[in-house]
Design a protein around this motif. Structure first.
Motif, PDB file in Angstrom:
ATOM      1  N   VAL A  78      31.361 -18.487  45.770  1.00 28.20           N
ATOM      2  CA  VAL A  78      32.796 -18.775  45.618  1.00 28.20           C
ATOM      3  C   VAL A  78      32.576 -20.355  45.874  1.00 28.20           C
ATOM      4  O   VAL A  78      31.682 -20.938  46.380  1.00 28.20           O
ATOM      5  CB  VAL A  78      33.629 -18.276  46.849  1.00 28.20           C
ATOM      6  CG1 VAL A  78      33.862 -16.911  46.706  1.00 28.20           C
ATOM      7  CG2 VAL A  78      33.032 -18.545  48.215  1.00 28.20           C
ATOM      8  N   LEU A  89      40.289 -21.387  45.842  1.00 25.56           N
ATOM      9  CA  LEU A  89      38.930 -20.606  46.015  1.00 25.56           C
ATOM     10  C   LEU A  89      38.894 -19.975  44.672  1.00 25.56           C
ATOM     11  O   LEU A  89      39.709 -19.263  44.257  1.00 25.56           O
ATOM     12  CB  LEU A  89      39.260 -19.667  47.195  1.00 25.56           C
ATOM     13  CG  LEU A  89      37.717 -19.141  47.554  1.00 25.56           C
ATOM     14  CD1 LEU A  89      36.885 -19.859  48.250  1.00 25.56           C
ATOM     15  CD2 LEU A  89      38.132 -17.807  48.225  1.00 25.56           C
ATOM     16  N   ASP A  91      36.103 -17.614  42.363  1.00 24.55           N
ATOM     17  CA  ASP A  91      35.024 -16.544  42.544  1.00 24.55           C
ATOM     18  C   ASP A  91      34.120 -16.684  41.206  1.00 24.55           C
ATOM     19  O   ASP A  91      34.540 -16.893  40.039  1.00 24.55           O
ATOM     20  CB  ASP A  91      35.768 -14.886  42.359  1.00 24.55           C
ATOM     21  CG  ASP A  91      34.656 -14.209  42.576  1.00 24.55           C
ATOM     22  OD1 ASP A  91      33.444 -14.189  42.670  1.00 24.55           O
ATOM     23  OD2 ASP A  91      35.103 -12.728  42.746  1.00 24.55           O
ATOM     24  N   ASN A 106      38.477 -11.480  40.293  1.00 22.88           N
ATOM     25  CA  ASN A 106      38.303 -12.066  41.595  1.00 22.88           C
ATOM     26  C   ASN A 106      38.467 -11.106  42.852  1.00 22.88           C
ATOM     27  O   ASN A 106      39.403 -10.345  43.058  1.00 22.88           O
ATOM     28  CB  ASN A 106      39.584 -13.020  41.560  1.00 22.88           C
ATOM     29  CG  ASN A 106      39.684 -13.931  42.937  1.00 22.88           C
ATOM     30  OD1 ASN A 106      38.509 -13.959  43.699  1.00 22.88           O
ATOM     31  ND2 ASN A 106      40.837 -14.212  43.289  1.00 22.88           N
ATOM     32  N   TYR A 108      37.456 -12.027  45.989  1.00 25.21           N
ATOM     33  CA  TYR A 108      37.563 -12.872  47.319  1.00 25.21           C
ATOM     34  C   TYR A 108      38.962 -13.368  47.301  1.00 25.21           C
ATOM     35  O   TYR A 108      39.612 -13.900  46.675  1.00 25.21           O
ATOM     36  CB  TYR A 108      36.815 -14.086  47.222  1.00 25.21           C
ATOM     37  CG  TYR A 108      35.269 -13.993  47.331  1.00 25.21           C
ATOM     38  CD1 TYR A 108      34.681 -13.890  48.400  1.00 25.21           C
ATOM     39  CD2 TYR A 108      34.271 -13.554  46.176  1.00 25.21           C
ATOM     40  CE1 TYR A 108      33.160 -13.846  48.560  1.00 25.21           C
ATOM     41  CE2 TYR A 108      33.267 -13.301  46.144  1.00 25.21           C
ATOM     42  CZ  TYR A 108      32.449 -13.540  47.493  1.00 25.21           C
ATOM     43  OH  TYR A 108      31.114 -13.059  47.397  1.00 25.21           O
TER      44      TYR A 108
END
Length: 216
Positions: A78, A89, A91, A106, A108
């Motif tokens: 990440v 953020l 991924d 994604n 996360y």
């Protein structure tokens, strides 16, 4: 930089570390100079891990799970940053020695962020097994993690400068000794100080600090 500013920054760093140590069950300094630190808590029932990565930068921060060799290529990573008080953020999967492309799925979840005192903290969580072929499973035993940062924020998700600091380290993310027997969210930390410890390379007394974590 004046001594008063340095004192304020030191207090901010210490306060942040104390809060993160209380919030998370486990801690590891990722490099010898402690430029990057990792905090995490395991939820064995939900099979998720909640992370907090702290880095000595106000630019982007990267963290990932390596294939086992400690190299960026082949790692599930990440990359995140804080800009205009908003956290980001992304991924990614590092398929070669270049900017890791975005993962189409994604897995996360960004749960928090902070940028202060020259440091950035990103909080996120993910499942042990995401069922995504681009993700590395989090398993019991030694996990090789990779980490990096840059001093500047990206201009966009596709315009991210090459890291100015990077490294890797082996960590036991899932400790089978506390599997299913410990509520990690209830762990508390207390500090033990040791005075007049002699330095190995200097004939003077030092003050040492050891942090212990306990349940209850």
């Amino acid at each position: 930089m004046s001594s008063s500013v340095l004192v304020v920054l030191s207090v901010l760093v210490s306060a942040r570390a104390a809060v993160l140590s209380t919030e998370y069950a486990h801690y590891a300094a990722l490099d010898p100079k402690e430029l990057m630190k990792l905090y995490w808590t395991v939820d064995w029932d939900q099979e998720t891990v909640s992370f907090a990565v702290e880095a000595a930068t106000t630019g982007w921060v990267g963290f990932g799970i390596s294939s086992g060799n400690g190299k960026m290529a082949g790692s599930d990573v990440v990359i995140g940053w804080v800009k205009d008080s908003k956290g980001y953020l992304t991924d990614r999967f590092a398929d070669e020695q270049s900017l890791p492309p975005l993962d189409s799925e994604n897995n996360y979840e960004l749960t928090g962020w902070e940028e202060s005192g020259g440091n950035t903290v990103l909080k996120f969580k993910r499942n042990f097994n995401t069922c995504d072929t681009k993700d590395r499973n989090i398993e019991q035993g030694t996990t090789k993690v990779v980490f990096a940062y840059h001093t500047e924020d990206p201009k966009s998700e596709d315009d991210i400068k090459r890291h100015t600091f990077r490294g890797s380290r082996s960590i036991l993310l899932l400790n089978n000794l506390d599997k299913k027997t410990v509520n990690e969210k209830g762990w508390k930390q207390f500090d033990v100080f040791s005075y007049n410890v002699m330095s190995a390379d200097r004939d003077e007394g030092l003050t040492g600090l050891m942090a212990f974590t306990t349940n209850g």
